[in-house]
Write a protein that holds these residues in place. Structure first.
Motif, PDB file in Angstrom:
ATOM      1  N   ARG A   3     -28.268  63.195   1.438  1.00 16.47           N
ATOM      2  CA  ARG A   3     -29.323  63.134   1.739  1.00 16.47           C
ATOM      3  C   ARG A   3     -29.978  61.956   2.190  1.00 16.47           C
ATOM      4  NH1 ARG A   3     -30.092  66.138  -2.830  1.00 16.47           N
ATOM      5  NH2 ARG A   3     -31.000  64.359  -3.871  1.00 16.47           N
ATOM      6  N   GLU A   4     -29.715  60.828   1.249  1.00 16.73           N
ATOM      7  CA  GLU A   4     -30.252  59.469   1.680  1.00 16.73           C
ATOM      8  C   GLU A   4     -29.361  58.474   2.423  1.00 16.73           C
ATOM      9  OE1 GLU A   4     -31.703  58.114  -2.321  1.00 16.73           O
ATOM     10  OE2 GLU A   4     -32.928  59.863  -2.530  1.00 16.73           O
ATOM     11  N   GLY A   5     -28.380  58.547   2.470  1.00 20.32           N
ATOM     12  CA  GLY A   5     -27.504  57.731   3.198  1.00 20.32           C
ATOM     13  C   GLY A   5     -26.740  56.781   2.155  1.00 20.32           C
ATOM     14  N   ILE A   6     -26.166  55.722   2.785  1.00 23.41           N
ATOM     15  CA  ILE A   6     -25.426  54.796   1.868  1.00 23.41           C
ATOM     16  C   ILE A   6     -25.359  53.486   2.745  1.00 23.41           C
ATOM     17  CG2 ILE A   6     -24.005  56.327   0.550  1.00 23.41           C
ATOM     18  CD1 ILE A   6     -21.529  55.632   2.115  1.00 23.41           C
ATOM     19  N   THR A   7     -25.124  52.456   2.328  1.00 22.11           N
ATOM     20  CA  THR A   7     -25.177  51.246   2.757  1.00 22.11           C
ATOM     21  C   THR A   7     -23.671  50.918   3.280  1.00 22.11           C
ATOM     22  OG1 THR A   7     -24.752  49.766   0.902  1.00 22.11           O
ATOM     23  CG2 THR A   7     -27.066  50.459   1.624  1.00 22.11           C
ATOM     24  N   SER A   8     -23.373  49.974   4.067  1.00 20.97           N
ATOM     25  CA  SER A   8     -22.252  49.017   4.338  1.00 20.97           C
ATOM     26  C   SER A   8     -21.387  48.669   3.328  1.00 20.97           C
ATOM     27  CB  SER A   8     -22.203  48.214   5.575  1.00 20.97           C
ATOM     28  OG  SER A   8     -22.709  48.513   6.677  1.00 20.97           O
ATOM     29  N   SER A   9     -22.155  48.036   2.362  1.00 22.73           N
ATOM     30  CA  SER A   9     -21.535  47.609   1.156  1.00 22.73           C
ATOM     31  C   SER A   9     -20.977  48.779   0.397  1.00 22.73           C
ATOM     32  CB  SER A   9     -22.245  46.516   0.189  1.00 22.73           C
ATOM     33  OG  SER A   9     -23.546  47.375  -0.067  1.00 22.73           O
ATOM     34  N   ARG A  10     -21.709  49.855   0.339  1.00 23.18           N
ATOM     35  CA  ARG A  10     -21.095  51.048  -0.596  1.00 23.18           C
ATOM     36  C   ARG A  10     -19.838  51.661   0.088  1.00 23.18           C
ATOM     37  NH1 ARG A  10     -19.446  54.251  -4.477  1.00 23.18           N
ATOM     38  NH2 ARG A  10     -19.975  56.278  -4.524  1.00 23.18           N
ATOM     39  N   VAL A  11     -19.831  51.651   1.553  1.00 26.52           N
ATOM     40  CA  VAL A  11     -18.488  51.709   2.096  1.00 26.52           C
ATOM     41  C   VAL A  11     -17.274  50.983   1.774  1.00 26.52           C
ATOM     42  CG1 VAL A  11     -17.440  51.943   4.429  1.00 26.52           C
ATOM     43  CG2 VAL A  11     -19.598  52.724   4.068  1.00 26.52           C
ATOM     44  N   GLU A  12     -17.726  49.659   1.611  1.00 26.71           N
ATOM     45  CA  GLU A  12     -16.595  48.676   1.068  1.00 26.71           C
ATOM     46  C   GLU A  12     -16.403  48.869  -0.260  1.00 26.71           C
ATOM     47  OE1 GLU A  12     -15.368  46.050   2.599  1.00 26.71           O
ATOM     48  OE2 GLU A  12     -16.200  46.042   4.613  1.00 26.71           O
TER      49      GLU A  12
END
Length: 166
Positions: free
Chosen positions: A148-157
């Protein structure tokens, strides 16, 4: 410090820098089922013992700070009627007009503190050649919140690091 990630796409073998933006997980399948006439596993669909029906789809999550989309490749169980309908329209361009199919998430995603098995979903068929979009029911489960809210690039890492450790 995050690991330096390089990857090769499992589908096209193209190499990329940074962590992959898509992961796949296996269906509820045991190798012995391949010897049964009432069971079949393809890249897109799965039938187990003629009683359990699954489609392979994507849970897409926007990466807010990059404009990319992270995707979990997941399996969703459908009722026999919905699976039969989806299977019959699999190569038909008219499938895009289908209403979403209700299903249960059948893939455990190990980066979440609570199980992802059996979350309620809606499976949206897309153009022929594209995997269905899997929409997780909007709840307080971390996966539903991230979709719903999305994630950050650091969460992808972080996800890449957790999965690399196995």
């Amino acid at each position: 410090m995050a690991a330096d990630h390089h990857h090769a796409c499992a589908c096209c073998t193209e190499h990329g820098d940074g962590p992959p933006l898509s992961y796949g997980a296996p269906a509820v399948w045991k190798p012995r089922y391949s010897r049964r006439r009432d069971s079949e596993l393809t890249a897109d669909q799965c039938v187990v013992k003629g009683r359990h029906f699954f489609v392979h789809g994507l849970i897409e999550i926007p990466v807010r700070d990059s404009g990319d989309t992270f995707a979990w490749g997941v399996w969703v169980s459908l009722s026999e009627a919905n699976f039969t309908r989806a299977h019959g329209l699999w190569n038909d361009p008219a499938r895009e007009q289908e209403p979403p199919y209700f299903g249960w998430l059948s893939t455990e995603l190990p980066v979440y503190p609570h199980s992802t098995l059996h979350l309620k979903t809606h499976v949206h068929t897309r153009a022929v050649g594209l995997r269905p979009l899997v929409e997780v029911e909007p709840t307080d489960h971390p996966l539903a919140i991230e979709q719903r809210e999305g994630i950050t690039s650091s969460r992808v890492e972080e996800i890449a690091d957790v999965l690399a450790r196995g």
